[in-house]
Design a protein around this motif. Structure first.
Motif, PDB file in Angstrom:
ATOM      1  N   GLU A 164      -1.803  -6.265   4.203  1.00 57.97           N
ATOM      2  CA  GLU A 164      -2.873  -6.340   3.477  1.00 57.97           C
ATOM      3  C   GLU A 164      -3.251  -5.156   3.242  1.00 57.97           C
ATOM      4  OE1 GLU A 164      -4.465  -6.165  -0.197  1.00 57.97           O
ATOM      5  OE2 GLU A 164      -3.344  -8.306  -0.356  1.00 57.97           O
ATOM      6  N   GLU A 165      -3.069  -4.162   2.270  1.00 55.96           N
ATOM      7  CA  GLU A 165      -3.963  -3.101   2.569  1.00 55.96           C
ATOM      8  C   GLU A 165      -5.781  -3.048   2.893  1.00 55.96           C
ATOM      9  OE1 GLU A 165      -2.410  -2.686  -1.715  1.00 55.96           O
ATOM     10  OE2 GLU A 165      -2.219  -4.058   0.329  1.00 55.96           O
ATOM     11  N   PHE A 180       4.156   3.522   3.809  1.00 59.22           N
ATOM     12  CA  PHE A 180       2.992   3.320   2.316  1.00 59.22           C
ATOM     13  C   PHE A 180       3.795   3.575   0.862  1.00 59.22           C
ATOM     14  CE2 PHE A 180       0.194   3.341  -1.084  1.00 59.22           C
ATOM     15  CZ  PHE A 180      -0.795   2.814  -0.807  1.00 59.22           C
ATOM     16  N   ASP A 181       4.347   2.710   0.519  1.00 63.31           N
ATOM     17  CA  ASP A 181       5.471   2.572  -0.486  1.00 63.31           C
ATOM     18  C   ASP A 181       4.342   3.314  -1.673  1.00 63.31           C
ATOM     19  OD1 ASP A 181       7.179   2.603  -1.386  1.00 63.31           O
ATOM     20  OD2 ASP A 181       7.160   0.055  -1.876  1.00 63.31           O
ATOM     21  N   PRO A 237      -3.870 -12.860   8.756  1.00 62.60           N
ATOM     22  CA  PRO A 237      -3.651 -14.065   7.644  1.00 62.60           C
ATOM     23  C   PRO A 237      -3.562 -12.243   6.738  1.00 62.60           C
ATOM     24  CG  PRO A 237      -5.653 -14.786   8.487  1.00 62.60           C
ATOM     25  CD  PRO A 237      -4.820 -13.496   9.510  1.00 62.60           C
ATOM     26  N   TYR A 238      -3.538 -11.618   6.842  1.00 66.90           N
ATOM     27  CA  TYR A 238      -3.136  -9.650   6.297  1.00 66.90           C
ATOM     28  C   TYR A 238      -2.061  -9.701   6.007  1.00 66.90           C
ATOM     29  CZ  TYR A 238      -5.042  -8.054  10.202  1.00 66.90           C
ATOM     30  OH  TYR A 238      -5.953  -7.492  11.785  1.00 66.90           O
ATOM     31  N   ILE A 239      -1.034 -10.353   7.080  1.00 66.81           N
ATOM     32  CA  ILE A 239       0.396 -10.216   7.008  1.00 66.81           C
ATOM     33  C   ILE A 239       0.881 -10.786   5.959  1.00 66.81           C
ATOM     34  CG2 ILE A 239       2.567 -10.889   8.031  1.00 66.81           C
ATOM     35  CD1 ILE A 239       1.184 -10.252  10.747  1.00 66.81           C
ATOM     36  N   VAL A 240       1.091 -10.242   4.458  1.00 69.22           N
ATOM     37  CA  VAL A 240       1.581 -11.232   3.261  1.00 69.22           C
ATOM     38  C   VAL A 240       2.553 -11.456   2.838  1.00 69.22           C
ATOM     39  CG1 VAL A 240      -0.610 -10.462   2.301  1.00 69.22           C
ATOM     40  CG2 VAL A 240       1.412  -9.074   1.577  1.00 69.22           C
ATOM     41  N   GLU A 297       2.364   0.254  -4.974  1.00 68.24           N
ATOM     42  CA  GLU A 297       1.926   0.380  -3.665  1.00 68.24           C
ATOM     43  C   GLU A 297       1.341   0.120  -3.116  1.00 68.24           C
ATOM     44  OE1 GLU A 297      -1.009   3.730  -4.316  1.00 68.24           O
ATOM     45  OE2 GLU A 297       1.198   5.022  -5.986  1.00 68.24           O
ATOM     46  N   SER A 298       1.854  -0.348  -1.832  1.00 68.91           N
ATOM     47  CA  SER A 298       1.874  -1.057  -0.463  1.00 68.91           C
ATOM     48  C   SER A 298       2.403  -0.723   0.935  1.00 68.91           C
ATOM     49  CB  SER A 298       2.626  -2.448  -0.690  1.00 68.91           C
ATOM     50  OG  SER A 298       3.884  -2.138  -1.118  1.00 68.91           O
TER      51      SER A 298
END
Length: 535
Positions: A200-201, A166-167, A118-121, A176-177
């Protein structure tokens, strides 16, 4: 007389020798022994705690590494799908109908992956010609920005075909993600495009927080460029030392850094599948804080020494007392009696003065003034209401209690208040706490400020539509660089004792009661203004 003086001197010399002998032969060795045991116990506890944290940190790094591997395994079938490769490789010749079908196909595949993790957004797929396909998050970007970004440069030079990044530049307009970028190649090996997955960081924070649920200190993740990606920034003042340890590859074993006379324990563990590092930072003192408190409060050997020393002191005092002459004892008692009589005379004198003043006022027919005089003697605290005239005893007491010692520090207090026409529709406990924090912050700043002119101003007034509470300290002026951050949780300019919660708590309490709060700085100083709407 000479004989008495000689005997007194001899007795005093004997008492001094007895006390020195007691300290040197009995008490001091026991104190030293207890101290050595105490220090050794804390060192053993510290060593065990460090080893335990090293194991936990290794577990956290492994968990993060496994999560990254799982994400790669779930998204790789999408980027390697033959249909995806064909569409991206010949995007200019594909009909709009097929492109729409491709969008539906991508959404379906990505949703399947998101159900697994689920933390793939979200995702973006970018062809080499700049055509973009988006997920369902409404995200839109300019492909040219991607091709100019640091992430594009890094993934282009990456030999493995994929890159975790990390963007920091906000290339994808999501803030920043954390992103996972994969190259997509045709069957001939030619580059067709890029598949970008957003993660989802906060998930990675949860991974290490589950392992360090109540731990003190901080756990931080640094990327390949030694940038702080996740975790607390409360130890920014030793970040140079942390980067130095990372660059020297001081991994898996605790390192110790001294900063401002305080020691910090730093553990670093690399994350598999990445060039990132998980770093644990904690003051060495905090490793043994609870054990130190326990030892200080209940160490049985200390109690035995105290009890034994008490009995020994009792017998020693009795033996020393037997050496005193009867004349010394009489003189001692007389001296105590004289001191007590002197105190009684002072008390009697003060008491008689008060009685005479009261009697004189009554004889002059000023019974009301006599009554006020008695009230002033008995209840000095009644002066508070007369001084501030707010009409709210809790607020008057708050101001009085927090400004009692200003004169000792050369601080001038100016209070301008007015009574309120209506009862405040505010929790009085919250309001007292708000004023207490604001006044204490201002007083602390003034006490530590340079210069002779120090003024604390407290203004409480009623305006047309709101009640205003203002606390002003004329120095030192708060710098522009920290004004925006001063209400943030954890921000403090007092590194030694401050925890950065005072103004944060004030802001929360103000918001809780439906008020507003702001900071204004001018030539008169720092104005902390709190206002509440009238009911």
């Amino acid at each position: 007389m000479k004989k008495f003086i000689y005997m007194a001197r001899q007795a005093g010399l004997l008492r001094s020798k007895a006390i020195i002998l007691f300290i040197l032969l009995f008490f001091m060795p026991m104190v030293v022994s207890v101290f050595i045991i105490y220090k050794n116990t804390l060192e053993v506890v510290k060593h065990d705690k460090i080893q335990h944290r090293e194991k936990l940190l290794l577990k956290a790094a492994n968990n993060i590494g496994m999560s990254l591997t799982d994400i790669r395994k779930l998204t790789l079938p999408i980027s390697e799908n033959r249909g995806v490769i064909k569409i991206l490789g010949d995007i200019e010749n594909i009909s709009e109908d097929n492109i729409q079908k491709f969008d539906v196909f991508m959404d379906k595949k990505f949703e399947e992956a998101r159900k697994e993790m689920p933390y793939i957004v979200d995702y973006i797929m970018i062809s080499k010609t700049g055509r973009c396909f988006y997920g369902d998050d409404g995200l839109k970007i300019d492909a040219d920005e991607f091709f100019k970004s640091r992430i594009y440069e890094d993934v282009s030079s990456e030999k493995g075909g994929y890159l975790w990044a990390f963007d920091f530049e906000d290339t994808f307009k999501r803030g920043e993600s954390l992103v996972f970028v994969q190259k997509i190649f045709s069957d001939s090996g030619a580059l067709s495009g890029y598949f970008v997955t957003f993660v989802e960081e906060k998930h990675f924070e949860y991974l290490h927080k589950e392992i360090f649920p109540s731990s003190k200190g901080s756990v931080v993740i640094y990327d390949a460029d030694c940038k702080n990606v996740f975790g607390g920034k409360s130890y920014y003042f030793i970040e140079d030392e942390i980067i130095r340890l990372i660059e020297s590859e001081a991994f898996y074993t605790a390192s110790f850094v001294n900063k401002d006379k305080k020691e910090y324990s730093i553990d670093i563990v690399p994350i598999s599948d990445l060039k990132w590092k998980v770093v644990s930072i904690i003051p060495s003192e905090d490793l043994v804080h609870s054990e130190r408190s326990s030892l200080n409060g209940s160490f049985w050997l200390v109690m035995v020494i105290v009890v034994f020393s008490g009995f020994f002191m009792l017998f020693s005092t009795a033996a020393i007392s037997n050496l005193m002459t009867e004349k010394e004892m009489v003189n001692y008692r007389l001296r105590l009696t004289d001191e007590m009589n002197e105190k009684l005379r002072i008390y009697k004198h003060d008491f008689m003065n008060h009685l005479q003043i009261v009697r004189g006022l009554i004889e002059l027919g000023c019974s009301e003034r006599a009554e006020r005089y008695i009230e002033n003697i008995s209840f000095e605290g009644r002066l508070i209401n007369g001084k501030y005239e707010i009409g709210i005893p809790e607020i008057e007491s708050t101001i009085f209690a927090n400004t009692m010692d200003l004169q000792e520090h050369g601080i001038e207090l100016r209070v301008r208040t007015s009574g309120f026409t209506e009862e405040l529709d505010i929790d009085i406990y919250d309001l007292s706490k708000i004023l207490t924090n604001l006044i204490k912050n201002a007083v602390y700043a003034l006490k530590n400020a340079d210069g002779d002119e120090k003024t604390l101003s407290i203004i409480i007034k009623e305006e047309m539509d709101e009640y205003v509470f203002e606390v002003v300290n004329n120095t030192p002026v708060i710098g522009e660089e920290i004004r925006e951050r001063i209400f943030e949780k954890g921000f403090t300019t007092n590194e030694d004792k401050g925890c950065g919660l005072g103004l944060y708590i004030v802001k929360r309490l103000v918001e809780k009661n439906g008020g507003r709060m702001n900071l204004a700085v001018d030539e008169y100083g720092n104005h902390f203004i709190v206002a509440f709407k009238k009911a």
